[in-house]
Structures are given as structure tokens and as C-alpha cells.
Design a protein around this motif. Structure first.
Motif, PDB file in Angstrom:
ATOM      1  N   PHE A  14       0.835  -1.210   0.000  1.00 51.39           N
ATOM      2  CA  PHE A  14       0.000   0.000   0.000  1.00 51.39           C
ATOM      3  C   PHE A  14       0.869   1.258   0.000  1.00 51.39           C
ATOM      4  O   PHE A  14       1.837   1.344   0.751  1.00 51.39           O
ATOM      5  CB  PHE A  14      -0.852   0.075   1.267  1.00 51.39           C
ATOM      6  N   PHE A  33      -2.175  -1.097  -3.911  1.00 52.57           N
ATOM      7  CA  PHE A  33      -3.163  -0.059  -3.606  1.00 52.57           C
ATOM      8  C   PHE A  33      -2.439   1.275  -3.477  1.00 52.57           C
ATOM      9  O   PHE A  33      -1.494   1.384  -2.703  1.00 52.57           O
ATOM     10  CB  PHE A  33      -3.884  -0.351  -2.285  1.00 52.57           C
ATOM     11  N   VAL A  87      -9.462   2.039   1.895  1.00 52.49           N
ATOM     12  CA  VAL A  87      -8.350   1.161   1.498  1.00 52.49           C
ATOM     13  C   VAL A  87      -8.445  -0.200   2.192  1.00 52.49           C
ATOM     14  O   VAL A  87      -8.287  -1.246   1.556  1.00 52.49           O
ATOM     15  CB  VAL A  87      -7.002   1.848   1.820  1.00 52.49           C
ATOM     16  N   LEU A 129      -3.337   5.247  -2.741  1.00 50.98           N
ATOM     17  CA  LEU A 129      -4.301   6.287  -2.395  1.00 50.98           C
ATOM     18  C   LEU A 129      -3.634   7.635  -2.607  1.00 50.98           C
ATOM     19  O   LEU A 129      -2.500   7.834  -2.160  1.00 50.98           O
ATOM     20  CB  LEU A 129      -4.689   6.148  -0.926  1.00 50.98           C
TER      21      LEU A 129
END
Lengths: 205, 205
Positions: free
Chosen positions: B6, B70, B136, B72
Motif C-alpha cells: 500500500f 493499492f 483502502v 491512495l
């Protein structure tokens, strides 16, 4: 400044991740490159917590601490895990009320009243992490006071900035005092081992 | 669960380091191995901030995100820096009021009202980091709700736990909704490309 590697170790709840983030951001404030991390694995669930900071002038390619220059331990368990097997050059700082069994070390071992200072001054050990930050930051000699203070101000939980700045001051002074004692001992040793003061350069020219 | 990487990106002050720590600790609560880090360098001082989390069942040998699953981004600048050059498989989540210029992407792009939700619900964007965490975490499908909630409870600044749990719920639901829409689209595409429903297994046996 050469690269400096820091390990802050203790138990969960002592606030060492926050202290590591403050140290990292103090480094940024001082214009350095910084990596800050925590790894958790099966072994971390045993209770010992560990946060890492690397400061340096150059780009940091490998972001994990490999050979720490400064190791702080605020619990006996963390000491057993991270405080042994260090190089002689590594500076090991242990809390004198939490880490009561320590293997003798010829140099660079500091047993300091970190949690005790927080308890005495603030009535709880909650700011011990920032006292510890002050000790480590001042002993590292790599970040000016202003930069550390700003980082604490920015990161302290709301309503705790004043208390934490005070905690930082106490830790900073503790680090300076400890270092001063070491310097005195070092000079005495050098004088003794060199058999005179000339080799220290004091009498040259 | 395979390893999941992430990247949480935005600007300083958006609370993404704290969100990353909460995600990391949620992973611990769920019994996973976790690495969490932030690197700061000359490039970080430009304004874009970046925090990393890696979750997995196995030991994590290299603690830096190499190929994020992921990403963001809560700011246009962070998007420019971290949101381009991703694999098609990477799930890219952008804030729809902060990141207004986005390169079209054939799949896995989610433009969601993260900061707007925080503003509308709480009167400030202060909990946008936890809304984002909810998005998330729910989309990752790797950490049960209870483990995330506990991490938020433990790490929320004093007096803000209730608000942050609510923020987490809103984000979690937003992630679930976004995922559901994607699933619907995916199924429709598969039906269309396969020319029938048999290949989806719905009518077999």
C-alpha cells in the motif's frame, strides 16, 4: 554528517513509534534525508516493540537499520532482544528503572532515569517517550535543538505540546550531561594511555 | 493471503502517516506480518508526502513498497508523483475534490469523495485520513473490520475515538460500494465477452 542509524525499542504503548516519527521529522527540519520504519512480525507480538530511524546527508538506498549507532531500550525484554550483540561503537541507552539487568560493557552504555523523570515531573510515564527522544537526539549531535522542538510541537497530541516540550528539554539535558561525563572519562583515559598530554595536542606549537 | 503493498500519498498534515500506522496495526491485530515506513528526501520536501504499508503472511524481507497493489492519493501533486506509472492491476484511489485532473485508466481507478465526506460529516477534513483508511482497508479484503476498528481506537488522538470510528465506517462503506460497482461492471464485461452466461459457471451441473 555520516549516516546515523537509530533503534528505539521497548514495549507497545510506550510511544516509541511516535518518538521515532518525531526524530525523523526533526531530521527533515534539519535538511537531512530520512527513513523511518517499523516492522512487525511474529516475534514482535511477543511484546518487544521496535522503531527505526536513519538520518543522513545522502540518499538512503536501504531503509532498514543494519548496524545501529544508537540503541534505546525502555524495557528489559527489548534489551534482551536488541541490546546485546551490538558493536562496541554503538551507543546503548537503557532506562535505569525498566532495564535492571545489563551485561557489563566496556564503553558507550548509559543507564538513565528516563521513565523516572517523566513520572516525577509529570506524574505519569506518558512523556517518557519524549524524554527518551531528547536524550537520543542530543547525543546524536546531528540535529539542532530548534529542529527537534519544532517536530515535537507539530506531532504532540493536541493539548500536550507544552508538557512534551518540557519533557524534551529534560531529556536533551540528560543526554548532554551523560555525554559530558563520557567525554571527561575519555580524555582521562587518553591521557593515561598516552602517558602525557602532548598527544592530545594541547601543548603543541 | 499473498503480500499486499500500500502507498498512502498526499500532502503533509493530512494525517497519512497515522493512517498508515493504523493500517499496519490492524494487520498485526489480524495476525499478519507487517512493515510500515516513510522515507523523506529532498523530493519529499516539495510537499508530496508518502507512507507505505506491506502486509503478508510470510516474513517481509524487503520492507519497501516496490510494486504497489493499492495507491491512495489525496492531492493533485501526490497523484502526479505517485499515481502515474502504475501497473493496470494496481488499484488507484483518488480524492475527487483534491485530485481533479486524472489520466484515464481502463480499470481500477476510483475517484471518491473522501475529504468531502469528512467535511460534510464532521465539519472539517481532519478525519479524512481515517475515511481513506476505511476505503483502502475494506477494498484490500485482507483485514477484518474488527481488527481495523481496534487499531483506530488504539491510535486515535485522545477524545477523537468516536469521531474516527464513525469516519472509518463511512470509508469502509465507501470502499465496499465502489468495489460492488466494479464487480457489477466486471461481470457485465465477462458476460459480454464470453457471449453467454455458461462460462461464468452459473448454469453448470
Amino acid at each position: 554528517m555520516a549516516k546515523q542509524e537509530f533503534l528505539l525499542t521497548g514495549t507497545g504503548g510506550q510511544g516509541l513509534i511516535l518518538a521515532a516519527i518525531m526524530l525523523a521529522e526533526a531530521g527533515i527540519n534539519a535538511g537531512q534525508n530520512v527513513a523511518q520504519s517499523q516492522s512487525y512480525g511474529p516475534e514482535a507480538r511477543g511484546g518487544a516493540s521496535r522503531a527505526e530511524v536513519i538520518l543522513g546527508n545522502e540518499a538512503i538506498y536501504y531503509p532498514k537499520v543494519e548496524k545501529p549507532d544508537f540503541v534505546l531500550t525502555l524495557s528489559q525484554e527489548a534489551y534482551k532482544k536488541y541490546g546485546l550483540h551490538l558493536t562496541e561503537e554503538a551507543i546503548l541507552i537503557v532506562d535505569n528503572s525498566q532495564v535492571t539487568e545489563v551485561k557489563p560493557r566496556s564503553k558507550n552504555l548509559y543507564s538513565l532515569p528516563i521513565t523516572k523523570t517523566a513520572r516525577t515531573q509529570f506524574g505519569s510515564e506518558q512523556s517518557a517517550n519524549v524524554v527518551a527522544l531528547g536524550v537520543v537526539a542530543s547525543m546524536s549531535r546531528s540535529i539542532p535543538w530548534e529542529n527537534v522542538m519544532l517536530a515535537v510541537q507539530q506531532r504532540a497530541p493536541r493539548g500536550t505540546a507544552e508538557r512534551n516540550i518540557k519533557a524534551l528539554e529534560l531529556g536533551w539535558q540528560m543526554g548532554r550531561d551523560a555525554e559530558a561525563k563520557l567525554e571527561t572519562r575519555r580524555c582521562q583515559n587518553e591521557v593515561m594511555s598516552s602517558g602525557g598530554i602532548n598527544e592530545l595536542g594541547l601543548e603543541q606549537e
